[in-house]
Design an enzyme around this catalytic site. Structure first.
Site, PDB file in Angstrom:
ATOM      1  N   ASP A 233       0.886  -1.283  -0.075  1.00 47.84           N
ATOM      2  CA  ASP A 233       0.036  -0.090  -0.013  1.00 47.84           C
ATOM      3  C   ASP A 233       0.709   1.203  -0.060  1.00 47.84           C
ATOM      4  O   ASP A 233       1.601   1.787   0.911  1.00 47.84           O
ATOM      5  CB  ASP A 233      -0.998   0.051   1.106  1.00 47.84           C
ATOM      6  CG  ASP A 233      -1.855   1.210   1.269  1.00 47.84           C
ATOM      7  OD1 ASP A 233      -1.910   1.864   0.363  1.00 47.84           O
ATOM      8  OD2 ASP A 233      -2.456   1.354   2.453  1.00 47.84           O
ATOM      9  N   LYS A 240       1.450   7.869   1.074  1.00 46.78           N
ATOM     10  CA  LYS A 240       2.039   7.533   2.287  1.00 46.78           C
ATOM     11  C   LYS A 240       3.484   8.335   2.211  1.00 46.78           C
ATOM     12  O   LYS A 240       4.136   8.131   1.253  1.00 46.78           O
ATOM     13  CB  LYS A 240       2.284   6.318   2.815  1.00 46.78           C
ATOM     14  CG  LYS A 240       0.812   5.588   3.051  1.00 46.78           C
ATOM     15  CD  LYS A 240       0.898   3.989   3.599  1.00 46.78           C
ATOM     16  CE  LYS A 240      -0.209   3.314   3.521  1.00 46.78           C
ATOM     17  NZ  LYS A 240      -0.748   3.846   4.665  1.00 46.78           N
ATOM     18  N   ASP A 251       0.209  -5.329   4.990  1.00 47.58           N
ATOM     19  CA  ASP A 251      -1.069  -4.991   4.574  1.00 47.58           C
ATOM     20  C   ASP A 251      -2.189  -5.974   3.927  1.00 47.58           C
ATOM     21  O   ASP A 251      -3.198  -5.782   3.728  1.00 47.58           O
ATOM     22  CB  ASP A 251      -1.078  -3.719   3.971  1.00 47.58           C
ATOM     23  CG  ASP A 251      -2.334  -2.821   4.169  1.00 47.58           C
ATOM     24  OD1 ASP A 251      -3.058  -2.948   5.192  1.00 47.58           O
ATOM     25  OD2 ASP A 251      -2.713  -1.923   3.396  1.00 47.58           O
ATOM     26  N   ASP A 310      -5.645   6.189   0.329  1.00 51.97           N
ATOM     27  CA  ASP A 310      -5.018   5.570   1.259  1.00 51.97           C
ATOM     28  C   ASP A 310      -6.198   4.805   2.156  1.00 51.97           C
ATOM     29  O   ASP A 310      -5.634   3.903   3.028  1.00 51.97           O
ATOM     30  CB  ASP A 310      -4.153   6.111   2.128  1.00 51.97           C
ATOM     31  CG  ASP A 310      -3.320   5.414   3.006  1.00 51.97           C
ATOM     32  OD1 ASP A 310      -3.022   4.314   2.581  1.00 51.97           O
ATOM     33  OD2 ASP A 310      -2.557   6.004   3.871  1.00 51.97           O
ATOM     34  N   GLU A 312      -8.132   2.049   1.064  1.00 53.73           N
ATOM     35  CA  GLU A 312      -8.647   1.598   0.140  1.00 53.73           C
ATOM     36  C   GLU A 312      -9.131  -0.215   0.477  1.00 53.73           C
ATOM     37  O   GLU A 312      -9.654  -0.539  -0.195  1.00 53.73           O
ATOM     38  CB  GLU A 312      -7.326   1.195  -0.980  1.00 53.73           C
ATOM     39  CG  GLU A 312      -6.343   0.333  -0.701  1.00 53.73           C
ATOM     40  CD  GLU A 312      -5.611   0.402   0.847  1.00 53.73           C
ATOM     41  OE1 GLU A 312      -5.288  -0.410   1.146  1.00 53.73           O
ATOM     42  OE2 GLU A 312      -5.411   1.842   1.157  1.00 53.73           O
ATOM     43  N   ARG A 314     -10.883  -1.012   2.610  1.00 53.18           N
ATOM     44  CA  ARG A 314     -12.382  -1.159   2.790  1.00 53.18           C
ATOM     45  C   ARG A 314     -13.286  -1.293   1.564  1.00 53.18           C
ATOM     46  O   ARG A 314     -14.225  -1.798   1.556  1.00 53.18           O
ATOM     47  CB  ARG A 314     -13.068  -0.120   3.789  1.00 53.18           C
ATOM     48  CG  ARG A 314     -12.975   1.272   3.384  1.00 53.18           C
ATOM     49  CD  ARG A 314     -12.914   2.363   4.312  1.00 53.18           C
ATOM     50  NE  ARG A 314     -11.710   2.367   5.084  1.00 53.18           N
ATOM     51  CZ  ARG A 314     -11.668   3.284   6.096  1.00 53.18           C
ATOM     52  NH1 ARG A 314     -12.515   3.836   6.650  1.00 53.18           N
ATOM     53  NH2 ARG A 314     -10.526   3.164   7.032  1.00 53.18           N
TER      54      ARG A 314
END
Length: 460
Positions: A233, A240, A251, A310, A312, A314
């Site tokens: 991610d 980030k 992740d 960020d 993402e 869900r």
């Protein structure tokens, strides 16, 4: 190295487990030489402390392992595991008063202590081995240890070798090992089969997004496990900082945990109709990446405003949950490394979970304590529903304000669970510093508690 018990042999040396409360009584039963040795070495049975006892010709004749007092035992799991690395190579047999859940925890912790991630650097194979203690189900504990090793290996492997295609291959290997059915929906086929948000999140990556599906078992209640498989991610266009990307190989920890649980369920022959769904993507940056402000239409038909790329996880879970709910399982569980808010709330050790089912929550809490796999219930707090409704679309993937981040994420996911009995786990999946039975790195959270609770929470 397989995380298994040693065969029972007469040469196995005794391991005596002692607490500060039982130490003096044990010393009183020993010969003068042993008394002098123990007292001279200052052994007081502190948690994880080890004292080798002298045997013939200078070889060890046994060992004492400290369990600590009640306060120590409440503050640390797997005290015996810390002793495993302090003993010389050879076979050892427990000699103590532990029984029931305490004995199982001790034996399982020893197996966990044998784990080492050796894919990129050779690890020493020599270690002390434990004979399975009388009174434990050795085959069950070995199956659990194998499941945990799978979780750790998957999380510890960097994204260069554990992208969406590699995660799918790992899942397929698990399926083939137990005769499970397996399929993968990849790339543009996600759009054709109505998984639009999985596609949107993963389309910018070179390794195409995919939905992994495994099914196993023909009798018993229907259990669907959904695991977040974001293999790396970057944060997407809401990128980030470097420090925030440092652990993002983990992740996909939700996917790793459901695969470890699924493997163990199949190895133990648990009577369930099991289904595993893993949306596997890399949240990458390219000209075709999804953008802040985009509105996505989900498999369920609900529209989602993207207020932060960020958030993402869900999004991909939403399509998988909607698909899972279409099968009307008796229980559907999602596991995901979803929010930093959960870590702020409960730290790295506890796995917070959400459920509207009081029976499930009570059964899980009892099982978690029994098997030393701590969880903590957080609420699906209905008054916060308005926080995930932006007005321009049905849902907001990243509510502003910073409050209740784990709860609002859970509420978002529940919108896609289709009214089935649903529980969500917002896990960390990482051991920040080494602890007994848990080296620094990837770690399972919550799945052993789920396994232990299944007979109670899935009663037909």
């Amino acid at each position: 190295m397989p995380l298994t018990f040693a065969p029972d042999t007469p040469d196995a040396l005794p391991l005596t487990l002692l607490s500060p409360e039982t130490l003096d009584g044990w010393i009183d039963t020993q010969e003068d030489a042993v008394k002098a040795w123990v007292l001279g070495n200052g052994f007081r049975a502190g948690s994880g402390k080890v004292l080798l006892l002298p045997g013939a010709h200078g070889a060890p004749g046994g060992a004492l392992i400290g369990l600590g007092d009640g306060s120590d035992r409440s503050r640390e799991r797997f005290a015996l595991a810390s002793a495993a690395g302090a003993l010389p190579e050879g076979d050892w047999r427990l000699d103590g008063t532990l029984s029931g859940a305490e004995l199982e925890e001790a034996a399982l912790g020893w197996l966990f202590a044998g784990y080492a991630f050796g894919r990129y650097r050779k690890k020493s194979g020599a270690r002390a081995r434990l004979v399975a203690p009388e009174g434990v189900d050795a085959a069950r504990l070995e199956a659990i240890a194998a499941g945990e090793a799978l979780v750790r290996d998957l999380i510890n492997t960097p994204a260069s070798d554990m992208g969406p295609s590699a995660l799918a291959a790992a899942a397929e290997a698990v399926a083939q090992g137990f005769g499970a059915s397996f399929r993968v929906v990849t790339g543009e086929e996600l759009l054709a089969q109505n998984f639009p948000m999985i596609h949107a999140v993963g389309r910018a990556a070179e390794d195409a997004p995919r939905l992994i599906e495994m099914t196993w078992g023909e009798e018993g209640p229907a259990l669907t496990l959904v695991g977040k498989g974001v293999c790396f991610d970057t944060g997407g266009l809401d990128i980030k900082p470097a420090a925030g990307m440092g652990l993002m190989k983990k992740d996909m920890g939700g996917a790793a945990n459901v695969l470890g649980l699924a493997r163990t369920i199949m190895a133990l022959g648990v009577k369930v109709r099991l289904r595993v769904l893993i949306p596997a993507v890399e949240n990458a940056i390219a000209g075709n990446a999804f953008r802040p402000g985009d509105i996505l239409t989900s498999r369920k038909g609900l529209t989602v405003e993207v207020n932060n790329t960020d958030a993402e996880g869900r999004l991909v879970l939403a399509d998988a949950l909607a698909y899972g709910a279409e099968g009307a399982p008796d229980l559907m569980i999602s596991m995901a490394t979803l929010t930093g808010a959960a870590r702020v709330a409960v730290g790295p050790d506890l796995a917070p979970f959400y459920s509207d089912d009081e029976g499930f929550a009570a059964g899980l809490a009892a099982a978690a304590q029994e098997v030393a796999d701590p969880v903590w219930r957080l609420p699906f707090w209905a008054p916060y529903e308005a926080m995930i409704e932006p007005g321009i679309a049905d849902l907001d993937n990243a509510p502003k304000g910073g409050f209740a981040g784990s709860i609002t994420a859970a509420l978002f996911l529940r919108r896609f669970a289709g009214g089935v009995n649903y529980a969500h786990f917002d896990i960390y999946g990482w051991q920040p510093s080494a602890a007994p039975g848990r080296p620094q790195g990837g770690v399972g959270q919550g799945w052993r508690a789920i396994l232990a609770a299944l007979p109670e929470v899935l009663k037909a």
